[in-house]
Every structure is written in C-alpha cells, then in structure tokens.
Design a protein around this motif. Structure first.
Motif, PDB file in Angstrom:
ATOM      1  N   UNK A 226       7.114   0.202  -9.273  1.00 54.93           N
ATOM      2  CA  UNK A 226       5.911   0.868  -9.731  1.00 54.93           C
ATOM      3  C   UNK A 226       4.655   0.261  -9.125  1.00 54.93           C
ATOM      4  N   UNK A 227       4.603  -1.064  -9.054  1.00 54.94           N
ATOM      5  CA  UNK A 227       3.444  -1.741  -8.475  1.00 54.94           C
ATOM      6  C   UNK A 227       3.276  -1.469  -6.995  1.00 54.94           C
ATOM      7  N   UNK A 228       4.390  -1.502  -6.258  1.00 56.62           N
ATOM      8  CA  UNK A 228       4.328  -1.240  -4.819  1.00 56.62           C
ATOM      9  C   UNK A 228       3.918   0.206  -4.551  1.00 56.62           C
ATOM     10  N   UNK A 229       4.489   1.142  -5.335  1.00 58.70           N
ATOM     11  CA  UNK A 229       4.124   2.550  -5.174  1.00 58.70           C
ATOM     12  C   UNK A 229       2.641   2.748  -5.465  1.00 58.70           C
ATOM     13  N   UNK A 230       2.132   2.086  -6.503  1.00 56.51           N
ATOM     14  CA  UNK A 230       0.701   2.163  -6.818  1.00 56.51           C
ATOM     15  C   UNK A 230      -0.136   1.673  -5.639  1.00 56.51           C
ATOM     16  N   UNK A 231       0.219   0.485  -5.102  1.00 51.37           N
ATOM     17  CA  UNK A 231      -0.550  -0.084  -3.986  1.00 51.37           C
ATOM     18  C   UNK A 231      -0.490   0.816  -2.760  1.00 51.37           C
ATOM     19  N   UNK A 232       0.697   1.346  -2.461  1.00 54.61           N
ATOM     20  CA  UNK A 232       0.834   2.239  -1.312  1.00 54.61           C
ATOM     21  C   UNK A 232       0.037   3.529  -1.518  1.00 54.61           C
ATOM     22  N   UNK A 233       0.018   4.016  -2.775  1.00 48.50           N
ATOM     23  CA  UNK A 233      -0.739   5.231  -3.078  1.00 48.50           C
ATOM     24  C   UNK A 233      -2.221   5.003  -2.830  1.00 48.50           C
ATOM     25  N   UNK A 234      -2.730   3.890  -3.323  1.00 51.29           N
ATOM     26  CA  UNK A 234      -4.148   3.588  -3.159  1.00 51.29           C
ATOM     27  C   UNK A 234      -4.486   3.354  -1.692  1.00 51.29           C
ATOM     28  N   UNK A 235      -3.583   2.679  -0.976  1.00 52.48           N
ATOM     29  CA  UNK A 235      -3.806   2.432   0.448  1.00 52.48           C
ATOM     30  C   UNK A 235      -3.835   3.740   1.225  1.00 52.48           C
ATOM     31  N   UNK A 236      -2.993   4.702   0.829  1.00 50.21           N
ATOM     32  CA  UNK A 236      -2.940   5.996   1.511  1.00 50.21           C
ATOM     33  C   UNK A 236      -4.243   6.763   1.353  1.00 50.21           C
ATOM     34  N   UNK A 237      -4.935   6.519   0.266  1.00 49.22           N
ATOM     35  CA  UNK A 237      -6.193   7.205   0.005  1.00 49.22           C
ATOM     36  C   UNK A 237      -7.228   6.944   1.105  1.00 49.22           C
ATOM     37  N   UNK A 238      -7.266   5.718   1.613  1.00 49.17           N
ATOM     38  CA  UNK A 238      -8.264   5.341   2.619  1.00 49.17           C
ATOM     39  C   UNK A 238      -8.122   6.135   3.926  1.00 49.17           C
TER      40      UNK A 238
END
Length: 579
Positions: A226-238
């Motif tokens: 869940x944490x990695x998916x969250x970080x990847x999701x936020x990173x994808x936003x940029x």
C-alpha cells in the motif's frame, strides 16, 4: 452444568482456508491488484491541487483609466511615480520637496506571468486578500476525509466491504470529473469536501479487504504494498502534470480523473472479504468464493471446502453448554458475551455469536477497546501532523517545481520498504516504537543544530539531512501504523477502528498548515513540537498488545485476551507460543 472451554484452545485459524484455496495464485493476484489500484484514485484527487491550484507569479495591473473613486485619498498626477507589486501599488509623490508614499490595492486586477487557465487560482484571481481560499479548499477536503473515514468505515463493517468500496469509488469518479467543470471557488470547495469523504471511504475499505485477504505471516505485506503504491501514485502525478503544464487546469483534472473509471471493471470482478462474510455467518457466499478462487488457482475445491467447514465451525465456538440451555453468559474479567444455542453439523452447541453486530459505540463501551482506541487515535493525529507539517516547513529544493515534487516523493519509498523487513524481524509494537523514536530524536537533533549552528553551511546541511531522516522515519511509522491498527480491533469493528483513527489524523492534517506560521515566529518551533509528540507516541505504544503472529481477532473477547496474554501468538510452524 456448563462446560467452559478456553478460547485460546478453540481459536480459529482462517489462514488454513486461504492457503487451501491456492494462496498467491491467479485469483489472489487479481483481487489484490483490484484493491491496490485504489492508490491512484485516492492520491490524484488529494494532491492534484498542487498543479491545478498553484499560485502563478503576478503583479498588479496598470491603473489605466481608473476613476478617482478607486483611488480613495491617493493623488495621482503627471509627476507621480508608480511601482507595481504583487498585491499593492506604491504611489510616490514629491510635494514641495517632500516625498510622500501611499499604497493602493490592485484595483485594476492582476497580470499573470502565464495564461490564467493553467491554474484555478489565476482564473478566479484568488491572490492577495483572497489568497486563503485556495488553501481553504484543501483544509475542507481533509475535513471531508474525517467524516468519510468515520461514516463509510461504519457502513463497511455493517453492510460489507465490497458494496461500500464500489459505491464510494463511483461517487469519487463522478466528483473528480465534476470538479473540472466548477464555475467558482465556492462550488469547488463543496466538491472538494465531498471528494474527501468518498476518497477516504474507498481507500480505507479497499485496504481493509486487502489486509483480510492475506494470511498472518504476510499481513505486513499489506502496508508495504500500500505504501509503495501510494508513493508511485504520487510520483506519477508529477510527469503527467509536466506533460500538460501548458494546458488548462480543467483538462489536467479530467486526465487525472480517468484513473477512477476502473470502478466499472471492479463491479464485475471484485469479491467480498471472506473473513467478513464468515464473521457475519454468510457461509453460502463464502463457499461460492472458495469455489471461484480454487478454480482460478487450479486448487482442490473439495479440500478447500472441507477446511472451510471445519474452520467455520470453530470461528464461533468458545463455550459448550447443555442442550437444554438456550442462553448462557460467559464472563471473563470485565467483559461478557451472549451465548446462544445453534446447530452445527446436527449437534446443539453453545456458541459465541461471532456475527454479533457491533456499533461504533462499542469503541467506547469496552475498556480494552477504548484503551486501544485512545492510544491509536493519538498516534494517528501525531503522524498526520508531523508528516504534512514536514512538507510545509522543510527547506525547499531549488529548481523545477515538478522535479522537486517528484524527489520529495522518492524519499518515502525507502521508508516504506524498510518497514516490511523490520516487521519480518521484530514485532509490530517494537517497529512502531523504533520509527517514532527515530522521527522524534532526529527532529529534536535538527532543532538543536538549527539553533546552535544553523547560520553555518555545515550546520544548515546537517539540520536539513536530519529533517529528511525525520520524514523517512515518519513515513515508516505511518506504514507500520496501517499494519498494526487493523490487528488491534475485532472483525466487525476493524474498519470502524481504522476509520476513527483516520478521522483523528485529519485533525493533524488540518492543523499542519499552522506550523508554517509557527516557523515564521520561532524557527525551531515546528521541529521541537513534532519531535516531542513523536517521543510521547513512542512511550504510549509500549502499552499496546503485540499482534505479530496472531490470527486477526474476531470478537471483543479476543481483544481482552490479547491484553491478558491468554491468546498466544502462532510460531512460524503454526504451533502456539507458550512462552
């Protein structure tokens, strides 16, 4: 006379059922993916405002043909010198050798360095005296998260994880697209509030399903994934925002909303949590899902159903009474459970009703649950305040804002991954204490260095490094908390307990923006506050029970046993630890 059995002896091992269905096969991979895709759907609405509502550089428009009514008492003539700032116009007059300065607001509006359509802040002119409205929409969204986490978690415990997950994601999808068509800040703020509620409802419910799908030894995987998916999701936003930086913020909002459309596939393919179905005596649905999962995983369906029948008869059983008894009461310390006669395989047994319906009031009625709730709520609040507060007060990286945002997310991945390996080696309670202590100690040290050597280059660098380590640690503690918290509540209160914790964390999230004001007055204030609160959390965590190696608790009785140390954790070989 009635014969009372030790609950530890009859403790159900639902992990056997999960293993029998072909654990980690195609079925579990599909269901896990459907649950974790929620990361993009909850991250994009929460943080899209960074790129759709940023403040574009601006200056006051030239006065031009402004009438004297707008100038109030200020005199402007051919000898007047005007200097246009961001939020005011400096008017300088030389009258008989005496220089007089006056100030005017931007009465003609503002000139922006970019087209106004790139940000709703520029489009709606939300700068200067209206500057707080953009930030208010984010604060209101966090308020909505608090309500959503509370309301939808209760509904998920009562009506099931799947219907609440799908309903909230449908609502979230509609609202995200609707936000792109807002015609003003008031409508935008209202939609953000609603998005906060639906975002939290879908996220928490999806995570609960994922936790309940995993076996005891793999539950730490839930927080890590869940944490990695969250970080990847936020990173994808940029990168998405970068590619669309020259387009209207409305088009960017629509593009980010597309990720929520997988809800249509979710409706057809997602299954209800087996643990929730069994806890609510919906055994026919359990059997249907077991048949489906064993088929997809190419497992032995008869063996899986046999294991289920054996386990489902144990899930409820804690007390055996004489057949003539219809109602008995079992008391253990301060807790009591109503016991009813039910038929199991043709025999009458006294069973604890594992499908007992709890309400959120049960979080306050039972001493052990209230004790657990109070500590976890404090920790949730501190984590949220520290996490978002560090974002607001940390030294900003120089350079491109898209790259800065991307890098600020990258630092969270090591904190997330490290928790998984720590949980494999240490207990839940120990890991939570370690990360909170590291966060508190590093932030306190950062404050000390900042106040003693902050003016030097070396001191500033060390203080910044310690601040970043504090963010690494608080990210780790957040992930540990997501794993630890659900294990501290019984099945029919699990989502409510997690939802209340999430709701309390919104208090920290809404308070975090004020840490920037505190830093303006006392530069070491935020770090000292965050560090102290994290150290207090470290002290309080030691009073919670250890949950590593334990089956997820089903009833409040089992929570009492965790505190009285009657329920022994399972060892890796599946035996009970009697030490």
């Amino acid at each position: 006379m009635s014969k009372v059995e030790n609950a530890a002896d009859t403790e159900p091992d639902f992990d056997e059922v999960i293993h029998a269905t072909g654990y980690f096969g195609r079925y579990h991979a599909l269901q896990g993916t459907l649950q974790m895709l929620i990361g993009f759907s909850v991250a994009f609405p929460l943080l899209s405002i960074v790129f759709t509502g940023y403040e574009v550089p601006h200056k006051c428009k030239e006065l031009g043909n402004i009438t004297s009514d707008h100038l109030q008492h200020v005199v402007i003539n051919n000898s007047t010198s005007l200097e246009y700032g961001e939020c005011q116009i400096e008017v300088e007059n030389n009258i008989s050798g005496v220089v007089k300065k006056d100030y005017l607001p931007c009465v003609a509006g503002h000139n922006y360095s970019q087209p106004t359509y790139v940000s709703f802040v520029a489009e709606w002119d939300l700068v200067c005296e209206l500057a707080g409205l953009g930030e208010l929409s984010q604060t209101v969204m966090m308020l909505g998260q608090g309500f959503g986490g509370l309301i939808f978690s209760i509904l998920a415990d009562k009506y099931g994880r799947k219907p609440v997950y799908i309903a909230t994601l449908f609502g979230l999808s509609a609202l995200c697209f609707g936000m792109a068509f807002s015609n003003g800040i008031l409508v935008y703020i209202i939609i953000r509030f609603l998005i906060g509620g639906f975002q939290q409802g879908s996220g928490l419910t999806a995570y609960t399903i994922f936790v309940e799908m995993l076996t005891t030894e793999h539950r730490p995987l839930a927080g890590t994934v869940g944490g990695v998916v969250w970080s990847l999701s936020v990173m994808t936003l940029a990168p998405i925002a970068y590619l669309m930086k020259d387009f209207s913020w409305r088009y960017l909002q629509i593009a980010l909303s597309v990720v929520t459309l997988y809800v249509f596939a979710l409706y057809c393919t997602l299954d209800e949590s087996l643990r929730w179905l069994l806890a609510n005596n919906r055994r026919d649905e359990c059997r249907r899902i077991i048949r489906k999962s064993t088929s997809m995983n190419a497992s032995n369906v008869k063996k899986a159903l046999d294991v289920f029948e054996r386990t489902s008869g144990t899930v409820c059983k804690a007390v055996v009474v004489e057949p003539s008894n219809t109602v008995d009461k079992v008391t253990d310390g301060d807790s009591s459970l109503l016991v009813n006669d039910v038929k199991v395989d043709g025999e009458t047994e006294g069973l604890v009703d594992s499908s007992q319906k709890y309400t959120i009031l049960d979080l306050f009625r039972h001493k052990a649950i209230l004790y657990t709730s109070a500590i976890t709520w404090y920790i949730w609040t501190v984590n949220s305040l520290t996490y978002y507060g560090l974002f607001l007060t940390a030294t900003s990286l120089a350079g491109d804002r898209f790259l800065n945002f991307f890098l600020s997310c990258v630092v969270e991945i090591p904190g997330t991954v490290s928790v998984y390996f720590m949980l494999k080696r240490f207990g839940r309670r120990q890991v939570a204490m370690i990360y909170h202590f590291m966060a508190g100690a590093s932030l306190i040290l950062s404050v000390i260095i900042l106040t003693t050597a902050g003016d030097t280059r070396a001191g500033s660098s060390v203080a910044t490094a310690l601040n970043m380590f504090g963010k690494f640690s608080i990210t780790g503690s957040f992930n540990a908390l997501f794993i630890y918290s659900p294990e501290l509540f019984p099945t029919n209160l699990r989502t409510a307990g997690l939802g209340m914790g999430s709701a309390m964390s919104r208090i920290g999230g809404m308070t975090a923006p004020y840490s920037d004001r505190l830093a303006d007055k006392v530069i070491w204030g935020p770090g000292a506050l965050f560090g102290t609160l994290c150290l207090i959390a470290t002290f309080l965590i030691r009073y919670l029970p250890e949950t590593k190696g334990r089956e997820l608790p089903t009833t409040i009785e089992e929570i009492n046993e965790m505190y009285t140390r009657k329920r022994k954790p399972k060892m890796e070989d599946g035996t009970q630890d009697d030490g």
